[in-house]
Design an enzyme around this catalytic site. Sequence first.
Site, mmCIF file in Angstrom:
data_model
loop_
_atom_site.group_PDB
_atom_site.id
_atom_site.type_symbol
_atom_site.label_atom_id
_atom_site.label_comp_id
_atom_site.label_asym_id
_atom_site.label_seq_id
_atom_site.Cartn_x
_atom_site.Cartn_y
_atom_site.Cartn_z
ATOM 1 N N LYS A 176 -7.297 -0.825 -9.944
ATOM 2 C CA LYS A 176 -7.976 -1.374 -8.987
ATOM 3 C C LYS A 176 -9.141 -0.443 -8.519
ATOM 4 O O LYS A 176 -9.079 0.647 -8.386
ATOM 5 C CB LYS A 176 -7.007 -1.707 -7.810
ATOM 6 N N THR B 2 -5.281 2.666 -7.622
ATOM 7 C CA THR B 2 -6.695 2.447 -7.136
ATOM 8 C C THR B 2 -7.337 3.694 -7.656
ATOM 9 O O THR B 2 -7.116 4.727 -7.412
ATOM 10 C CB THR B 2 -6.252 2.690 -5.804
ATOM 11 N N HIS C 285 -13.018 -2.205 -2.820
ATOM 12 C CA HIS C 285 -12.222 -1.880 -1.569
ATOM 13 C C HIS C 285 -12.401 -2.274 -0.286
ATOM 14 O O HIS C 285 -12.528 -1.990 0.806
ATOM 15 C CB HIS C 285 -12.192 -0.234 -1.614
ATOM 16 N N TYR D 68 -2.257 6.108 -4.935
ATOM 17 C CA TYR D 68 -3.129 6.903 -5.242
ATOM 18 C C TYR D 68 -2.579 8.187 -5.949
ATOM 19 O O TYR D 68 -1.849 8.790 -5.061
ATOM 20 C CB TYR D 68 -3.814 7.196 -3.912
ATOM 21 N N SER E 137 0.818 -1.131 0.083
ATOM 22 C CA SER E 137 -0.011 0.004 0.043
ATOM 23 C C SER E 137 0.810 1.212 -0.109
ATOM 24 O O SER E 137 2.035 1.240 0.564
ATOM 25 C CB SER E 137 -0.829 -0.048 1.392
HETATM 26 C C1 LIG Z 1 -7.340 -2.221 6.821
HETATM 27 C C2 LIG Z 1 -7.430 -1.985 5.143
HETATM 28 C C3 LIG Z 1 -6.663 -1.000 4.445
HETATM 29 C C4 LIG Z 1 -6.548 -0.983 3.098
HETATM 30 N N1 LIG Z 1 -5.935 -0.012 2.612
HETATM 31 C C5 LIG Z 1 -5.864 -0.025 1.223
HETATM 32 C C6 LIG Z 1 -4.989 0.947 0.505
HETATM 33 O O1 LIG Z 1 -3.970 1.511 1.273
HETATM 34 N N2 LIG Z 1 -4.770 0.893 -0.917
HETATM 35 C C7 LIG Z 1 -5.927 0.472 -1.747
HETATM 36 O O2 LIG Z 1 -6.034 0.288 -2.825
HETATM 37 N N3 LIG Z 1 -6.878 -0.578 -0.841
HETATM 38 C C8 LIG Z 1 -7.002 -0.828 0.401
HETATM 39 N N4 LIG Z 1 -7.669 -1.746 1.201
HETATM 40 C C9 LIG Z 1 -8.588 -2.432 0.178
HETATM 41 C C10 LIG Z 1 -7.899 -3.614 -0.447
HETATM 42 O O3 LIG Z 1 -6.920 -3.590 -1.180
HETATM 43 C C11 LIG Z 1 -8.861 -4.875 -0.816
HETATM 44 O O4 LIG Z 1 -9.409 -4.287 -1.722
HETATM 45 C C12 LIG Z 1 -9.864 -5.328 0.059
HETATM 46 O O5 LIG Z 1 -9.187 -5.363 1.551
HETATM 47 C C13 LIG Z 1 -10.328 -6.785 -0.374
HETATM 48 O O6 LIG Z 1 -11.332 -7.151 0.415
HETATM 49 P P1 LIG Z 1 -11.228 -8.291 1.627
HETATM 50 O O7 LIG Z 1 -10.668 -7.319 2.941
HETATM 51 O O8 LIG Z 1 -12.502 -8.702 2.069
HETATM 52 O O9 LIG Z 1 -10.076 -9.588 1.421
HETATM 53 C C14 LIG Z 1 -7.730 -1.800 2.557
HETATM 54 C C15 LIG Z 1 -8.343 -2.775 3.041
HETATM 55 C C16 LIG Z 1 -8.321 -2.873 4.640
HETATM 56 C C17 LIG Z 1 -9.206 -3.817 5.041
HETATM 57 C C1 LIG Z 2 -5.548 9.115 4.690
HETATM 58 C C2 LIG Z 2 -4.771 7.755 4.885
HETATM 59 C C3 LIG Z 2 -5.455 6.912 3.557
HETATM 60 C C4 LIG Z 2 -5.107 5.633 4.054
HETATM 61 C C5 LIG Z 2 -5.955 4.815 2.985
HETATM 62 C C6 LIG Z 2 -5.837 3.552 3.083
HETATM 63 C C7 LIG Z 2 -7.198 2.830 2.553
HETATM 64 O O1 LIG Z 2 -7.248 2.763 1.470
HETATM 65 C C8 LIG Z 2 -8.220 2.196 3.390
HETATM 66 O O2 LIG Z 2 -9.190 1.521 2.747
HETATM 67 O O3 LIG Z 2 -8.202 2.537 4.699
#
Ligand SMILES: Cc1cc2nc3c(=O)[nH]c(=O)nc-3n(C[C@H](O)[C@H](O)[C@H](O)COP(=O)(O)O)c2cc1C
Ligand SMILES: CCCCCCC(=O)C(=O)O
Length: 335
Positions: free
Chosen positions: A206, A141, A230, A115, A93
């Site tokens: 994504k 994303t 997401h 991003y 990430s």
């Molecule tokens: C705690 C958390 C943080 C996430 N951070 C990001 C991120 O920084 N960038 C991003 O594109 N998606 C982020 N996601 C989305 C994940 O990449 C992914 O799409 C999602 O977790 C998939 O679903 P699942 O948790 O049911 O496997 C995040 C998801 C979670 C749960």
């Molecule tokens: C302002 C911090 C952004 C972190 C993004 C992480 C993310 O995508 C998520 O789902 O949480």
Amino acid sequence: MAGLDPVHRDFFAGGAGEERTVRANAAAFDRLRLLPRVLRATGTPDPGLTLLGAALPGPVLIAPTAFHRLAHPDGEVATARAARDTGTVLTVSMAATTPIERIADTGARLWFQLYPQPDRDFTAHLVERAEAAGVTALVVTVDSPVFGRRERDLRNGFLDLPAGLVCENLRDPATGRIRDIVMDPSLGWDDVVRLRTTTRLPILVKGVLHPADAAEAVARGLDGVIVSNHGGRQLDGAVATIDALPAVAAAVRGRIPVLLDGGVRRGADVVTALARGASAVLIGRPVLWGLAAGGRDGVAGVLTELHEDVVRVMALCGAATLADLPPDLVREVRP
Ligand SMILES: Cc1cc2nc3c(=O)[nH]c(=O)nc-3n(C[C@H](O)[C@H](O)[C@H](O)COP(=O)(O)O)c2cc1C
Ligand SMILES: CCCCCCC(=O)C(=O)O
């Protein structure tokens, strides 16, 4: 999860709004059943594949998730060691709490999630830094023109990382300060395509759910789409990913890889997604739970168990390879 601060556990587990889409991702898999074939003399199935030119032992990759050092002191390094030792890809990430160079030092195969920032020079710097560290693909994303309303975090007052943790890759090269991540509502297809002027890495988008957007990704010469909402953290009420997948796969017609994440928890979910047209899947929260429970070993345990379950389900479906998972393997049942 024992040892995990309840506020951080809520950040990991939670979604946007009523969390309808968080639940829908899992519920949609519950409505699908497998119709297995028998007496196919498959031997032990081989779930290996080639993705963007890389040979992988199985079709389960790690989705980008923020802030791994909230889950475990070793953070993204522990996750990367588990990815390396199981042979899968870790998508780092942009909101990682460890510098990309330290994560890359583990020797894991890495993709980098981005991003795109309104400051295009800073975006170019980020991409160049990730590429120099050795990442092999860029995951852009596109489901976040604004930040989702995460009500658990609002209730908990979770606004900032605890002292000592920062988004290490957001360090400004000029000032040395950590920048805030900006969700950019003016982002368009041209901005994604323009990244080609900065990098030779393959680019995946994504957060695609609509088949017309998947077709646009192909038309724009991008290298892959990830069907994702997401994990239900952005648009509450968005369609479940496994429901969106067949139309996306039909629009893409095999021209670029289609990946999926959201609610994938078992081998049967992986096999279902592949039969519906995905080349591979990614998992988010299960990795965080493994990390919180046991660092590198916890993540490796999650990945290994899921890999073994994929092999078992393939055997039980009469599939020797991933090519033996046709759409008619999956049937929809009434709730
Ligand atoms: C705690 C958390 C943080 C996430 N951070 C990001 C991120 O920084 N960038 C991003 O594109 N998606 C982020 N996601 C989305 C994940 O990449 C992914 O799409 C999602 O977790 C998939 O679903 P699942 O948790 O049911 O496997 C995040 C998801 C979670 C749960
Ligand atoms: C302002 C911090 C952004 C972190 C993004 C992480 C993310 O995508 C998520 O789902 O949480």
